[in-house]
Design a protein around this motif. Structure first.
Motif, PDB file in Angstrom:
ATOM      1  N   UNK A 143      41.945  58.852  25.261  1.00  0.00           N
ATOM      2  CA  UNK A 143      41.806  57.302  25.775  1.00  0.00           C
ATOM      3  C   UNK A 143      43.157  56.707  24.450  1.00  0.00           C
ATOM      4  N   UNK A 144      43.306  55.589  25.582  1.00  0.00           N
ATOM      5  CA  UNK A 144      44.320  54.326  24.947  1.00  0.00           C
ATOM      6  C   UNK A 144      43.253  53.632  24.382  1.00  0.00           C
ATOM      7  N   UNK A 145      43.286  52.825  23.235  1.00  0.00           N
ATOM      8  CA  UNK A 145      42.144  51.833  22.337  1.00  0.00           C
ATOM      9  C   UNK A 145      43.106  51.162  20.986  1.00  0.00           C
ATOM     10  N   UNK A 146      42.327  50.291  21.882  1.00  0.00           N
ATOM     11  CA  UNK A 146      42.984  48.665  21.117  1.00  0.00           C
ATOM     12  C   UNK A 146      41.228  48.644  20.141  1.00  0.00           C
ATOM     13  N   UNK A 147      42.290  48.622  18.382  1.00  0.00           N
ATOM     14  CA  UNK A 147      41.169  48.515  17.556  1.00  0.00           C
ATOM     15  C   UNK A 147      41.603  47.247  16.749  1.00  0.00           C
ATOM     16  N   UNK A 148      40.155  46.743  16.526  1.00  0.00           N
ATOM     17  CA  UNK A 148      40.168  45.645  15.365  1.00  0.00           C
ATOM     18  C   UNK A 148      39.365  46.204  14.563  1.00  0.00           C
TER      19      UNK A 148
END
Length: 420
Positions: free
Chosen positions: A217-222
């Motif tokens: 999966x491709x993720x955006x993490x803060x």
């Protein structure tokens, strides 16, 4: 544990440490932290449990498990000191070191001898009284807490969380997954009592977005340091995105004191992550997946990832569980995602009897959907035949076998299929 390590010269104080506990996701999170730390050029030690095929897998240096020869050498090095500690304890009316405690001593000694810069240590069970809790980790991670190991840790989530919160050390940083209210209260109380700095998912941390990709999966993490975008994680399911988030925050705390890490290093670290037995594809035609889910919470994560990442219309499950586990709870979660189930046993002496498990399965699935075999190899063959009989296109597409219920079950299946 403290005494034998004192005799050895306190090897567990020779390096920095990240300590990981929780109910599900511990090993995955620990492995991701290890890979991210190693990508920064630091030498790592990784202690996880249980193993898949060899005891030596539990102790790794720089991403490589100890060889069997080195494993024996480490044991021979520490054995005399273990003998002294055992004798002293027994003379005082206490116990000898347990099997897992000896492994823990070996890991700490091997890491000091390597030497490593950072040890990433997964608890065996619980926290406060776990043998690994002699480490003074400057960063700890607590993954979601749920019911498991009730015989030893407590009968409620609150009791279990209280035990797991024991890894939080004075003035250290604790990265905390989102928790139920019952689990959160004792964890917050422990953090306040010891003056720990909390980095909390849902407040300081967030999975901003994620998209299914080939092989993961491709993720955006803060994190408190900023947002990392378009990071490829080679693991399936929402739960692995959250494990990745915790691991990233823990690595920030360890490496940079909470500042942002280099984007290229983060991308390379995540891309190199390997976590065997977590919705792992081990064979095609028919598709065979293995997953170590062994409790209802783990099964929920498994089902969500299975439905999201694999286009399977007809799934046959092969399940063997430990006799002390919540089989009904696990099977109830699996039931909507599974067409048929083959129940069997694994190689552990603690494995539930197939007929006992079948009785539970029939209550959940109904008589017609349940099959029973006494051996795992037979169960795999029955499941493959059932999967292929459900393939109306005859091209091996849309049908598959899912092996789950226990780490031992998955380990046995991987060996049968000759996975390294």
């Amino acid at each position: 544990m403290q005494r034998v390590l004192e005799l050895l010269g306190d090897p567990h104080r020779a390096y920095r440490a990240v300590h990981v506990t929780g109910t599900n996701g511990k090993s995955s999170t620990a492995r991701i932290v290890e890979r991210l730390v190693r990508e920064h050029g630091l030498r790592t030690g990784l202690f996880t449990s249980p193993h898949m095929t060899s005891f030596a897998e539990r102790i790794a240096v720089d991403g490589e498990p100890l060889t069997e020869e080195r494993f024996v050498e480490v044991f021979e090095d520490v054995a005399p000191y273990i003998g002294v500690a055992d004798r002293e304890s027994q003379e005082a009316g206490g116990p000898r070191l347990s099997f897992f405690e000896v492994l823990t001593v070996m890991a700490f000694a091997a890491f000091a001898d390597a030497p490593v810069d950072v040890a990433i240590v997964e608890v065996g069970m619980g926290g406060t009284w776990d043998s690994t809790n002699v480490v003074d980790a400057e960063v700890s991670v607590i993954t979601p807490v749920a019911l498991d190991h009730e015989r030893w840790l407590g009968s409620t989530v609150e009791e279990i969380a209280t035990e797991k919160a024991g890894i939080i050390k004075d003035g250290a940083t604790t990265v905390l997954a989102e928790q139920s209210d019952a689990a959160l209260e004792p964890i917050l109380a422990r953090a306040e009592a010891v003056g720990a700095h909390l980095v909390r998912e849902g407040i300081d941390l967030e999975v901003v977005d994620r998209r299914v990709a080939v092989g993961g999966q491709l993720v955006d993490l803060r994190t408190p340091a900023g947002v990392y975008t378009e990071i490829f994680v080679p693991l399936h399911g929402a739960h692995q995105a959250h494990n990745a988030l915790l691991a990233l925050a823990a690595t920030e705390a360890l490496i940079s004191g909470g500042r942002a890490l280099g984007a290229q290093i983060v991308e390379a670290g995540f891309a190199g992550v390997e976590v065997p037995g977590r919705l792992e594809l081990v064979r095609t035609s028919p598709t065979v997946l293995v997953d170590v889910a062994h409790n209802p919470a783990g099964a929920e994560a498994l089902v969500g990832a299975l439905e999201e990442s694999f286009s399977l219309r007809h799934v046959v499950a092969v399940v063997a569980v430990m006799a002390d586990k919540d089989a009904e709870g696990l099977l109830s979660v699996l039931e909507p995602a599974v067409a048929e189930i083959v129940v069997t046993r694994n190689s552990s002496s603690r494995s539930a009897e197939p007929e006992d498990l079948a009785e539970v399965a029939r209550e959940v699935f109904g008589e017609e959907r349940v099959h029973v075999t006494d051996r795992l190899d037979e169960a795999l063959q029955v499941a493959a035949d059932l999967a292929e009989s459900g393939d109306d296109q005859g091209v091996g597409v849309g049908t598959g076998v899912l092996v789950t219920g226990s780490v031992v079950t998955v380990a046995d299946a991987r060996i049968l299929m000759r996975r390294p």
